[in-house]
Design an enzyme around this catalytic site. Structure first.
Site, short mmCIF file in Angstrom:
data_model
loop_
_atom_site.label_atom_id
_atom_site.label_comp_id
_atom_site.label_asym_id
_atom_site.label_seq_id
_atom_site.Cartn_x
_atom_site.Cartn_y
_atom_site.Cartn_z
N GLU A 18 70.94 -11.42 -17.31
CA GLU A 18 71.83 -11.97 -16.29
C GLU A 18 73.05 -11.06 -16.08
OE1 GLU A 18 73.20 -16.22 -14.59
OE2 GLU A 18 71.66 -16.00 -16.11
N TYR A 35 83.76 -16.22 -9.57
CA TYR A 35 83.49 -16.27 -11.00
C TYR A 35 84.11 -15.06 -11.69
CZ TYR A 35 80.74 -17.44 -15.19
OH TYR A 35 80.34 -17.78 -16.46
N THR A 84 84.42 -21.65 -21.01
CA THR A 84 84.87 -21.33 -22.37
C THR A 84 83.93 -20.36 -23.07
OG1 THR A 84 83.77 -23.37 -23.06
CG2 THR A 84 86.16 -23.46 -22.76
N SER A 92 71.83 -24.39 -14.03
CA SER A 92 71.32 -23.18 -14.67
C SER A 92 69.84 -22.95 -14.41
CB SER A 92 71.61 -23.15 -16.17
OG SER A 92 71.57 -21.81 -16.61
N ASP A 140 74.29 -21.03 -21.34
CA ASP A 140 73.11 -21.53 -20.64
C ASP A 140 71.83 -21.13 -21.36
OD1 ASP A 140 74.96 -22.38 -18.82
OD2 ASP A 140 74.42 -20.94 -17.26
#
Length: 391
Positions: free
Chosen positions: A169, A233, A37, A135, A181
């Protein structure tokens, strides 16, 4: 001193004779509910956990930044004067792209001239399991960000440092993740979760009350590794973006559960199921926060189970090992269970009465053995504080 601190300190001592400046650490996280989400501008409910990643720093006199990890044989270094040109496309090994990406993003966010910064050696070690959906990447980013912000005097607040971690990231490592995260890693609080609106980045601390209710959060690490920078992903994120575009909304956050019957006629079957997961998961986060505040943690089990079913059936990111872990935990007396993290492997979590933790552990191991799976690693985690300086 933790094991990770000892290992990082020993690694640094093998790199340099300079005295350490200090030690910083940041936690992994468990997402209690709210999966995928975050990059849809939605709601999430993570909490920081007690396993942590540690960064020990020492000064250098040559204007270079060197990073070393107990997970890699060879350190990686770069000239600080050229830091702005390091990413994207630098060909940096993936493990080193996390801390170097943080340095790159933090300097850009602060506006300082990198050629005027002091050189550093950073030694990194971690107790956060890698690839388990806890994570470990954000823990590295958080520890590095906290260290560099303090040492270099960048003046970035915690939300800004979370943004730095996400930039590292997304743009340095190439993993298309959201900001959940990093926010959990930077803002975590003991015995509490962080209710995060990923659009506004507004946060609320939500008391979990696990200890008072006699509950533990058991992690069942399947040992099935995943990598967010690979295709599964990205495919899910692309499907969400297609769905939002087809529905004429900025993000799936703007679609409600009541809209779903109408939405079904506008999307192909697969895209609709991806959208349905996000929309219903957002609602489950809101319902979980409300239930925790009104009734306490013993009342959220059905929401956790519904979340797992949605990830298994609509978003299709579970794997047989995760399903087996959830089913075994429930048979053994867990209140609720679900996979956690990006999916395609990693870990399941089971909210479990303290006197049933061993039963859940034994049941998971037996189920994996019966199915011919590799034995899982089972442990409990405690909601903990976010990134900070240790000494």
């Amino acid at each position: 001193m933790t094991d990770a601190s000892s290992r990082a300190g020993a690694l640094l001592a093998g790199l340099t004779s300079a005295d350490p400046i200090g030690t910083w650490s940041a936690p992994g996280r468990v997402n209690l509910i709210g999966e995928h989400t975050d990059y849809n501008d939605g709601f999430v409910l993570p909490f920081a956990i007690d396993p942590r990643t540690v960064v020990v720093a020492a000064p250098r006199a040559d204007g270079r930044l060197r990073v070393a990890s107990t997970f890699a044989e060879t350190p990686v270094e770069t000239d600080l004067a050229g830091l702005a040109n390091l990413f994207p496309g630098a060909g940096v090994p993936e493990w080193a792209a996390y801390p170097l990406g943080v340095a790159w993003a933090a300097v850009a966010a602060s506006g300082v001239d990198p050629s005027r910064l002091n050189g550093l050696d950073l030694a990194i070690s971690s107790d956060v399991p890698v690839g388990a959906g806890l994570s470990s990447s954000a823990a590295i980013e958080g520890a590095a960000a906290a260290a560099l912000d303090e040492i270099w005097g960048l003046g970035l607040d915690r939300v800004a440092l979370a943004r730095v971690g996400r930039t590292a990231e997304n743009d340095a490592v190439g993993a298309p993740t959201g900001i959940m995260d990093q926010m959990a890693t930077m803002l975590g609080r003991r015995d509490a979760a962080i209710f995060l609106d990923c659009r506004s980045l507004r946060t609320e601390v939500v008391d979990l009350g696990f200890d008072a209710a006699g509950l533990e959060l058991v992690v069942i690490d399947t040992g099935v590794k995943h990598a967010h920078s690979t295709g599964g992903y990205r495919d899910r994120r692309d499907a969400c973006e297609r769905g939002a575009a087809a529905l004429g909304v900025p993000a799936l956050r703007d679609v409600s559960v009541d809209d779903l019957p109408r939405v079904a006629d506008l999307l192909d079957e697969v895209t609709f199921r991806r959208v349905r997961h996000i929309v219903t998961e957002n609602q489950r986060v809101l319902d979980t926060v409300r239930t925790l505040r009104a009734e306490g943690p013993t009342a959220i089990g059905d929401l956790l189970l519904a979340s797992h079913a949605s990830m298994r059936d609509d978003f299709e990111i579970s794997v047989p090992e995760l399903d087996a872990a959830v089913e075994a935990a429930m048979r053994a007396g867990a209140i609720g269970a679900r996979m956690t993290g990006g999916g395609f492997g990693g870990a399941a979590i089971a909210l479990t009465p303290r006197d049933r933790v061993q039963d859940v552990t034994d049941a998971a191991r037996a189920a994996f053995s019966d199915a011919g799976f590799r034995a899982p690693t089972v442990f409990s985690v405690t909601p903990s504080d976010g990134a900070h300086r240790d000494d």
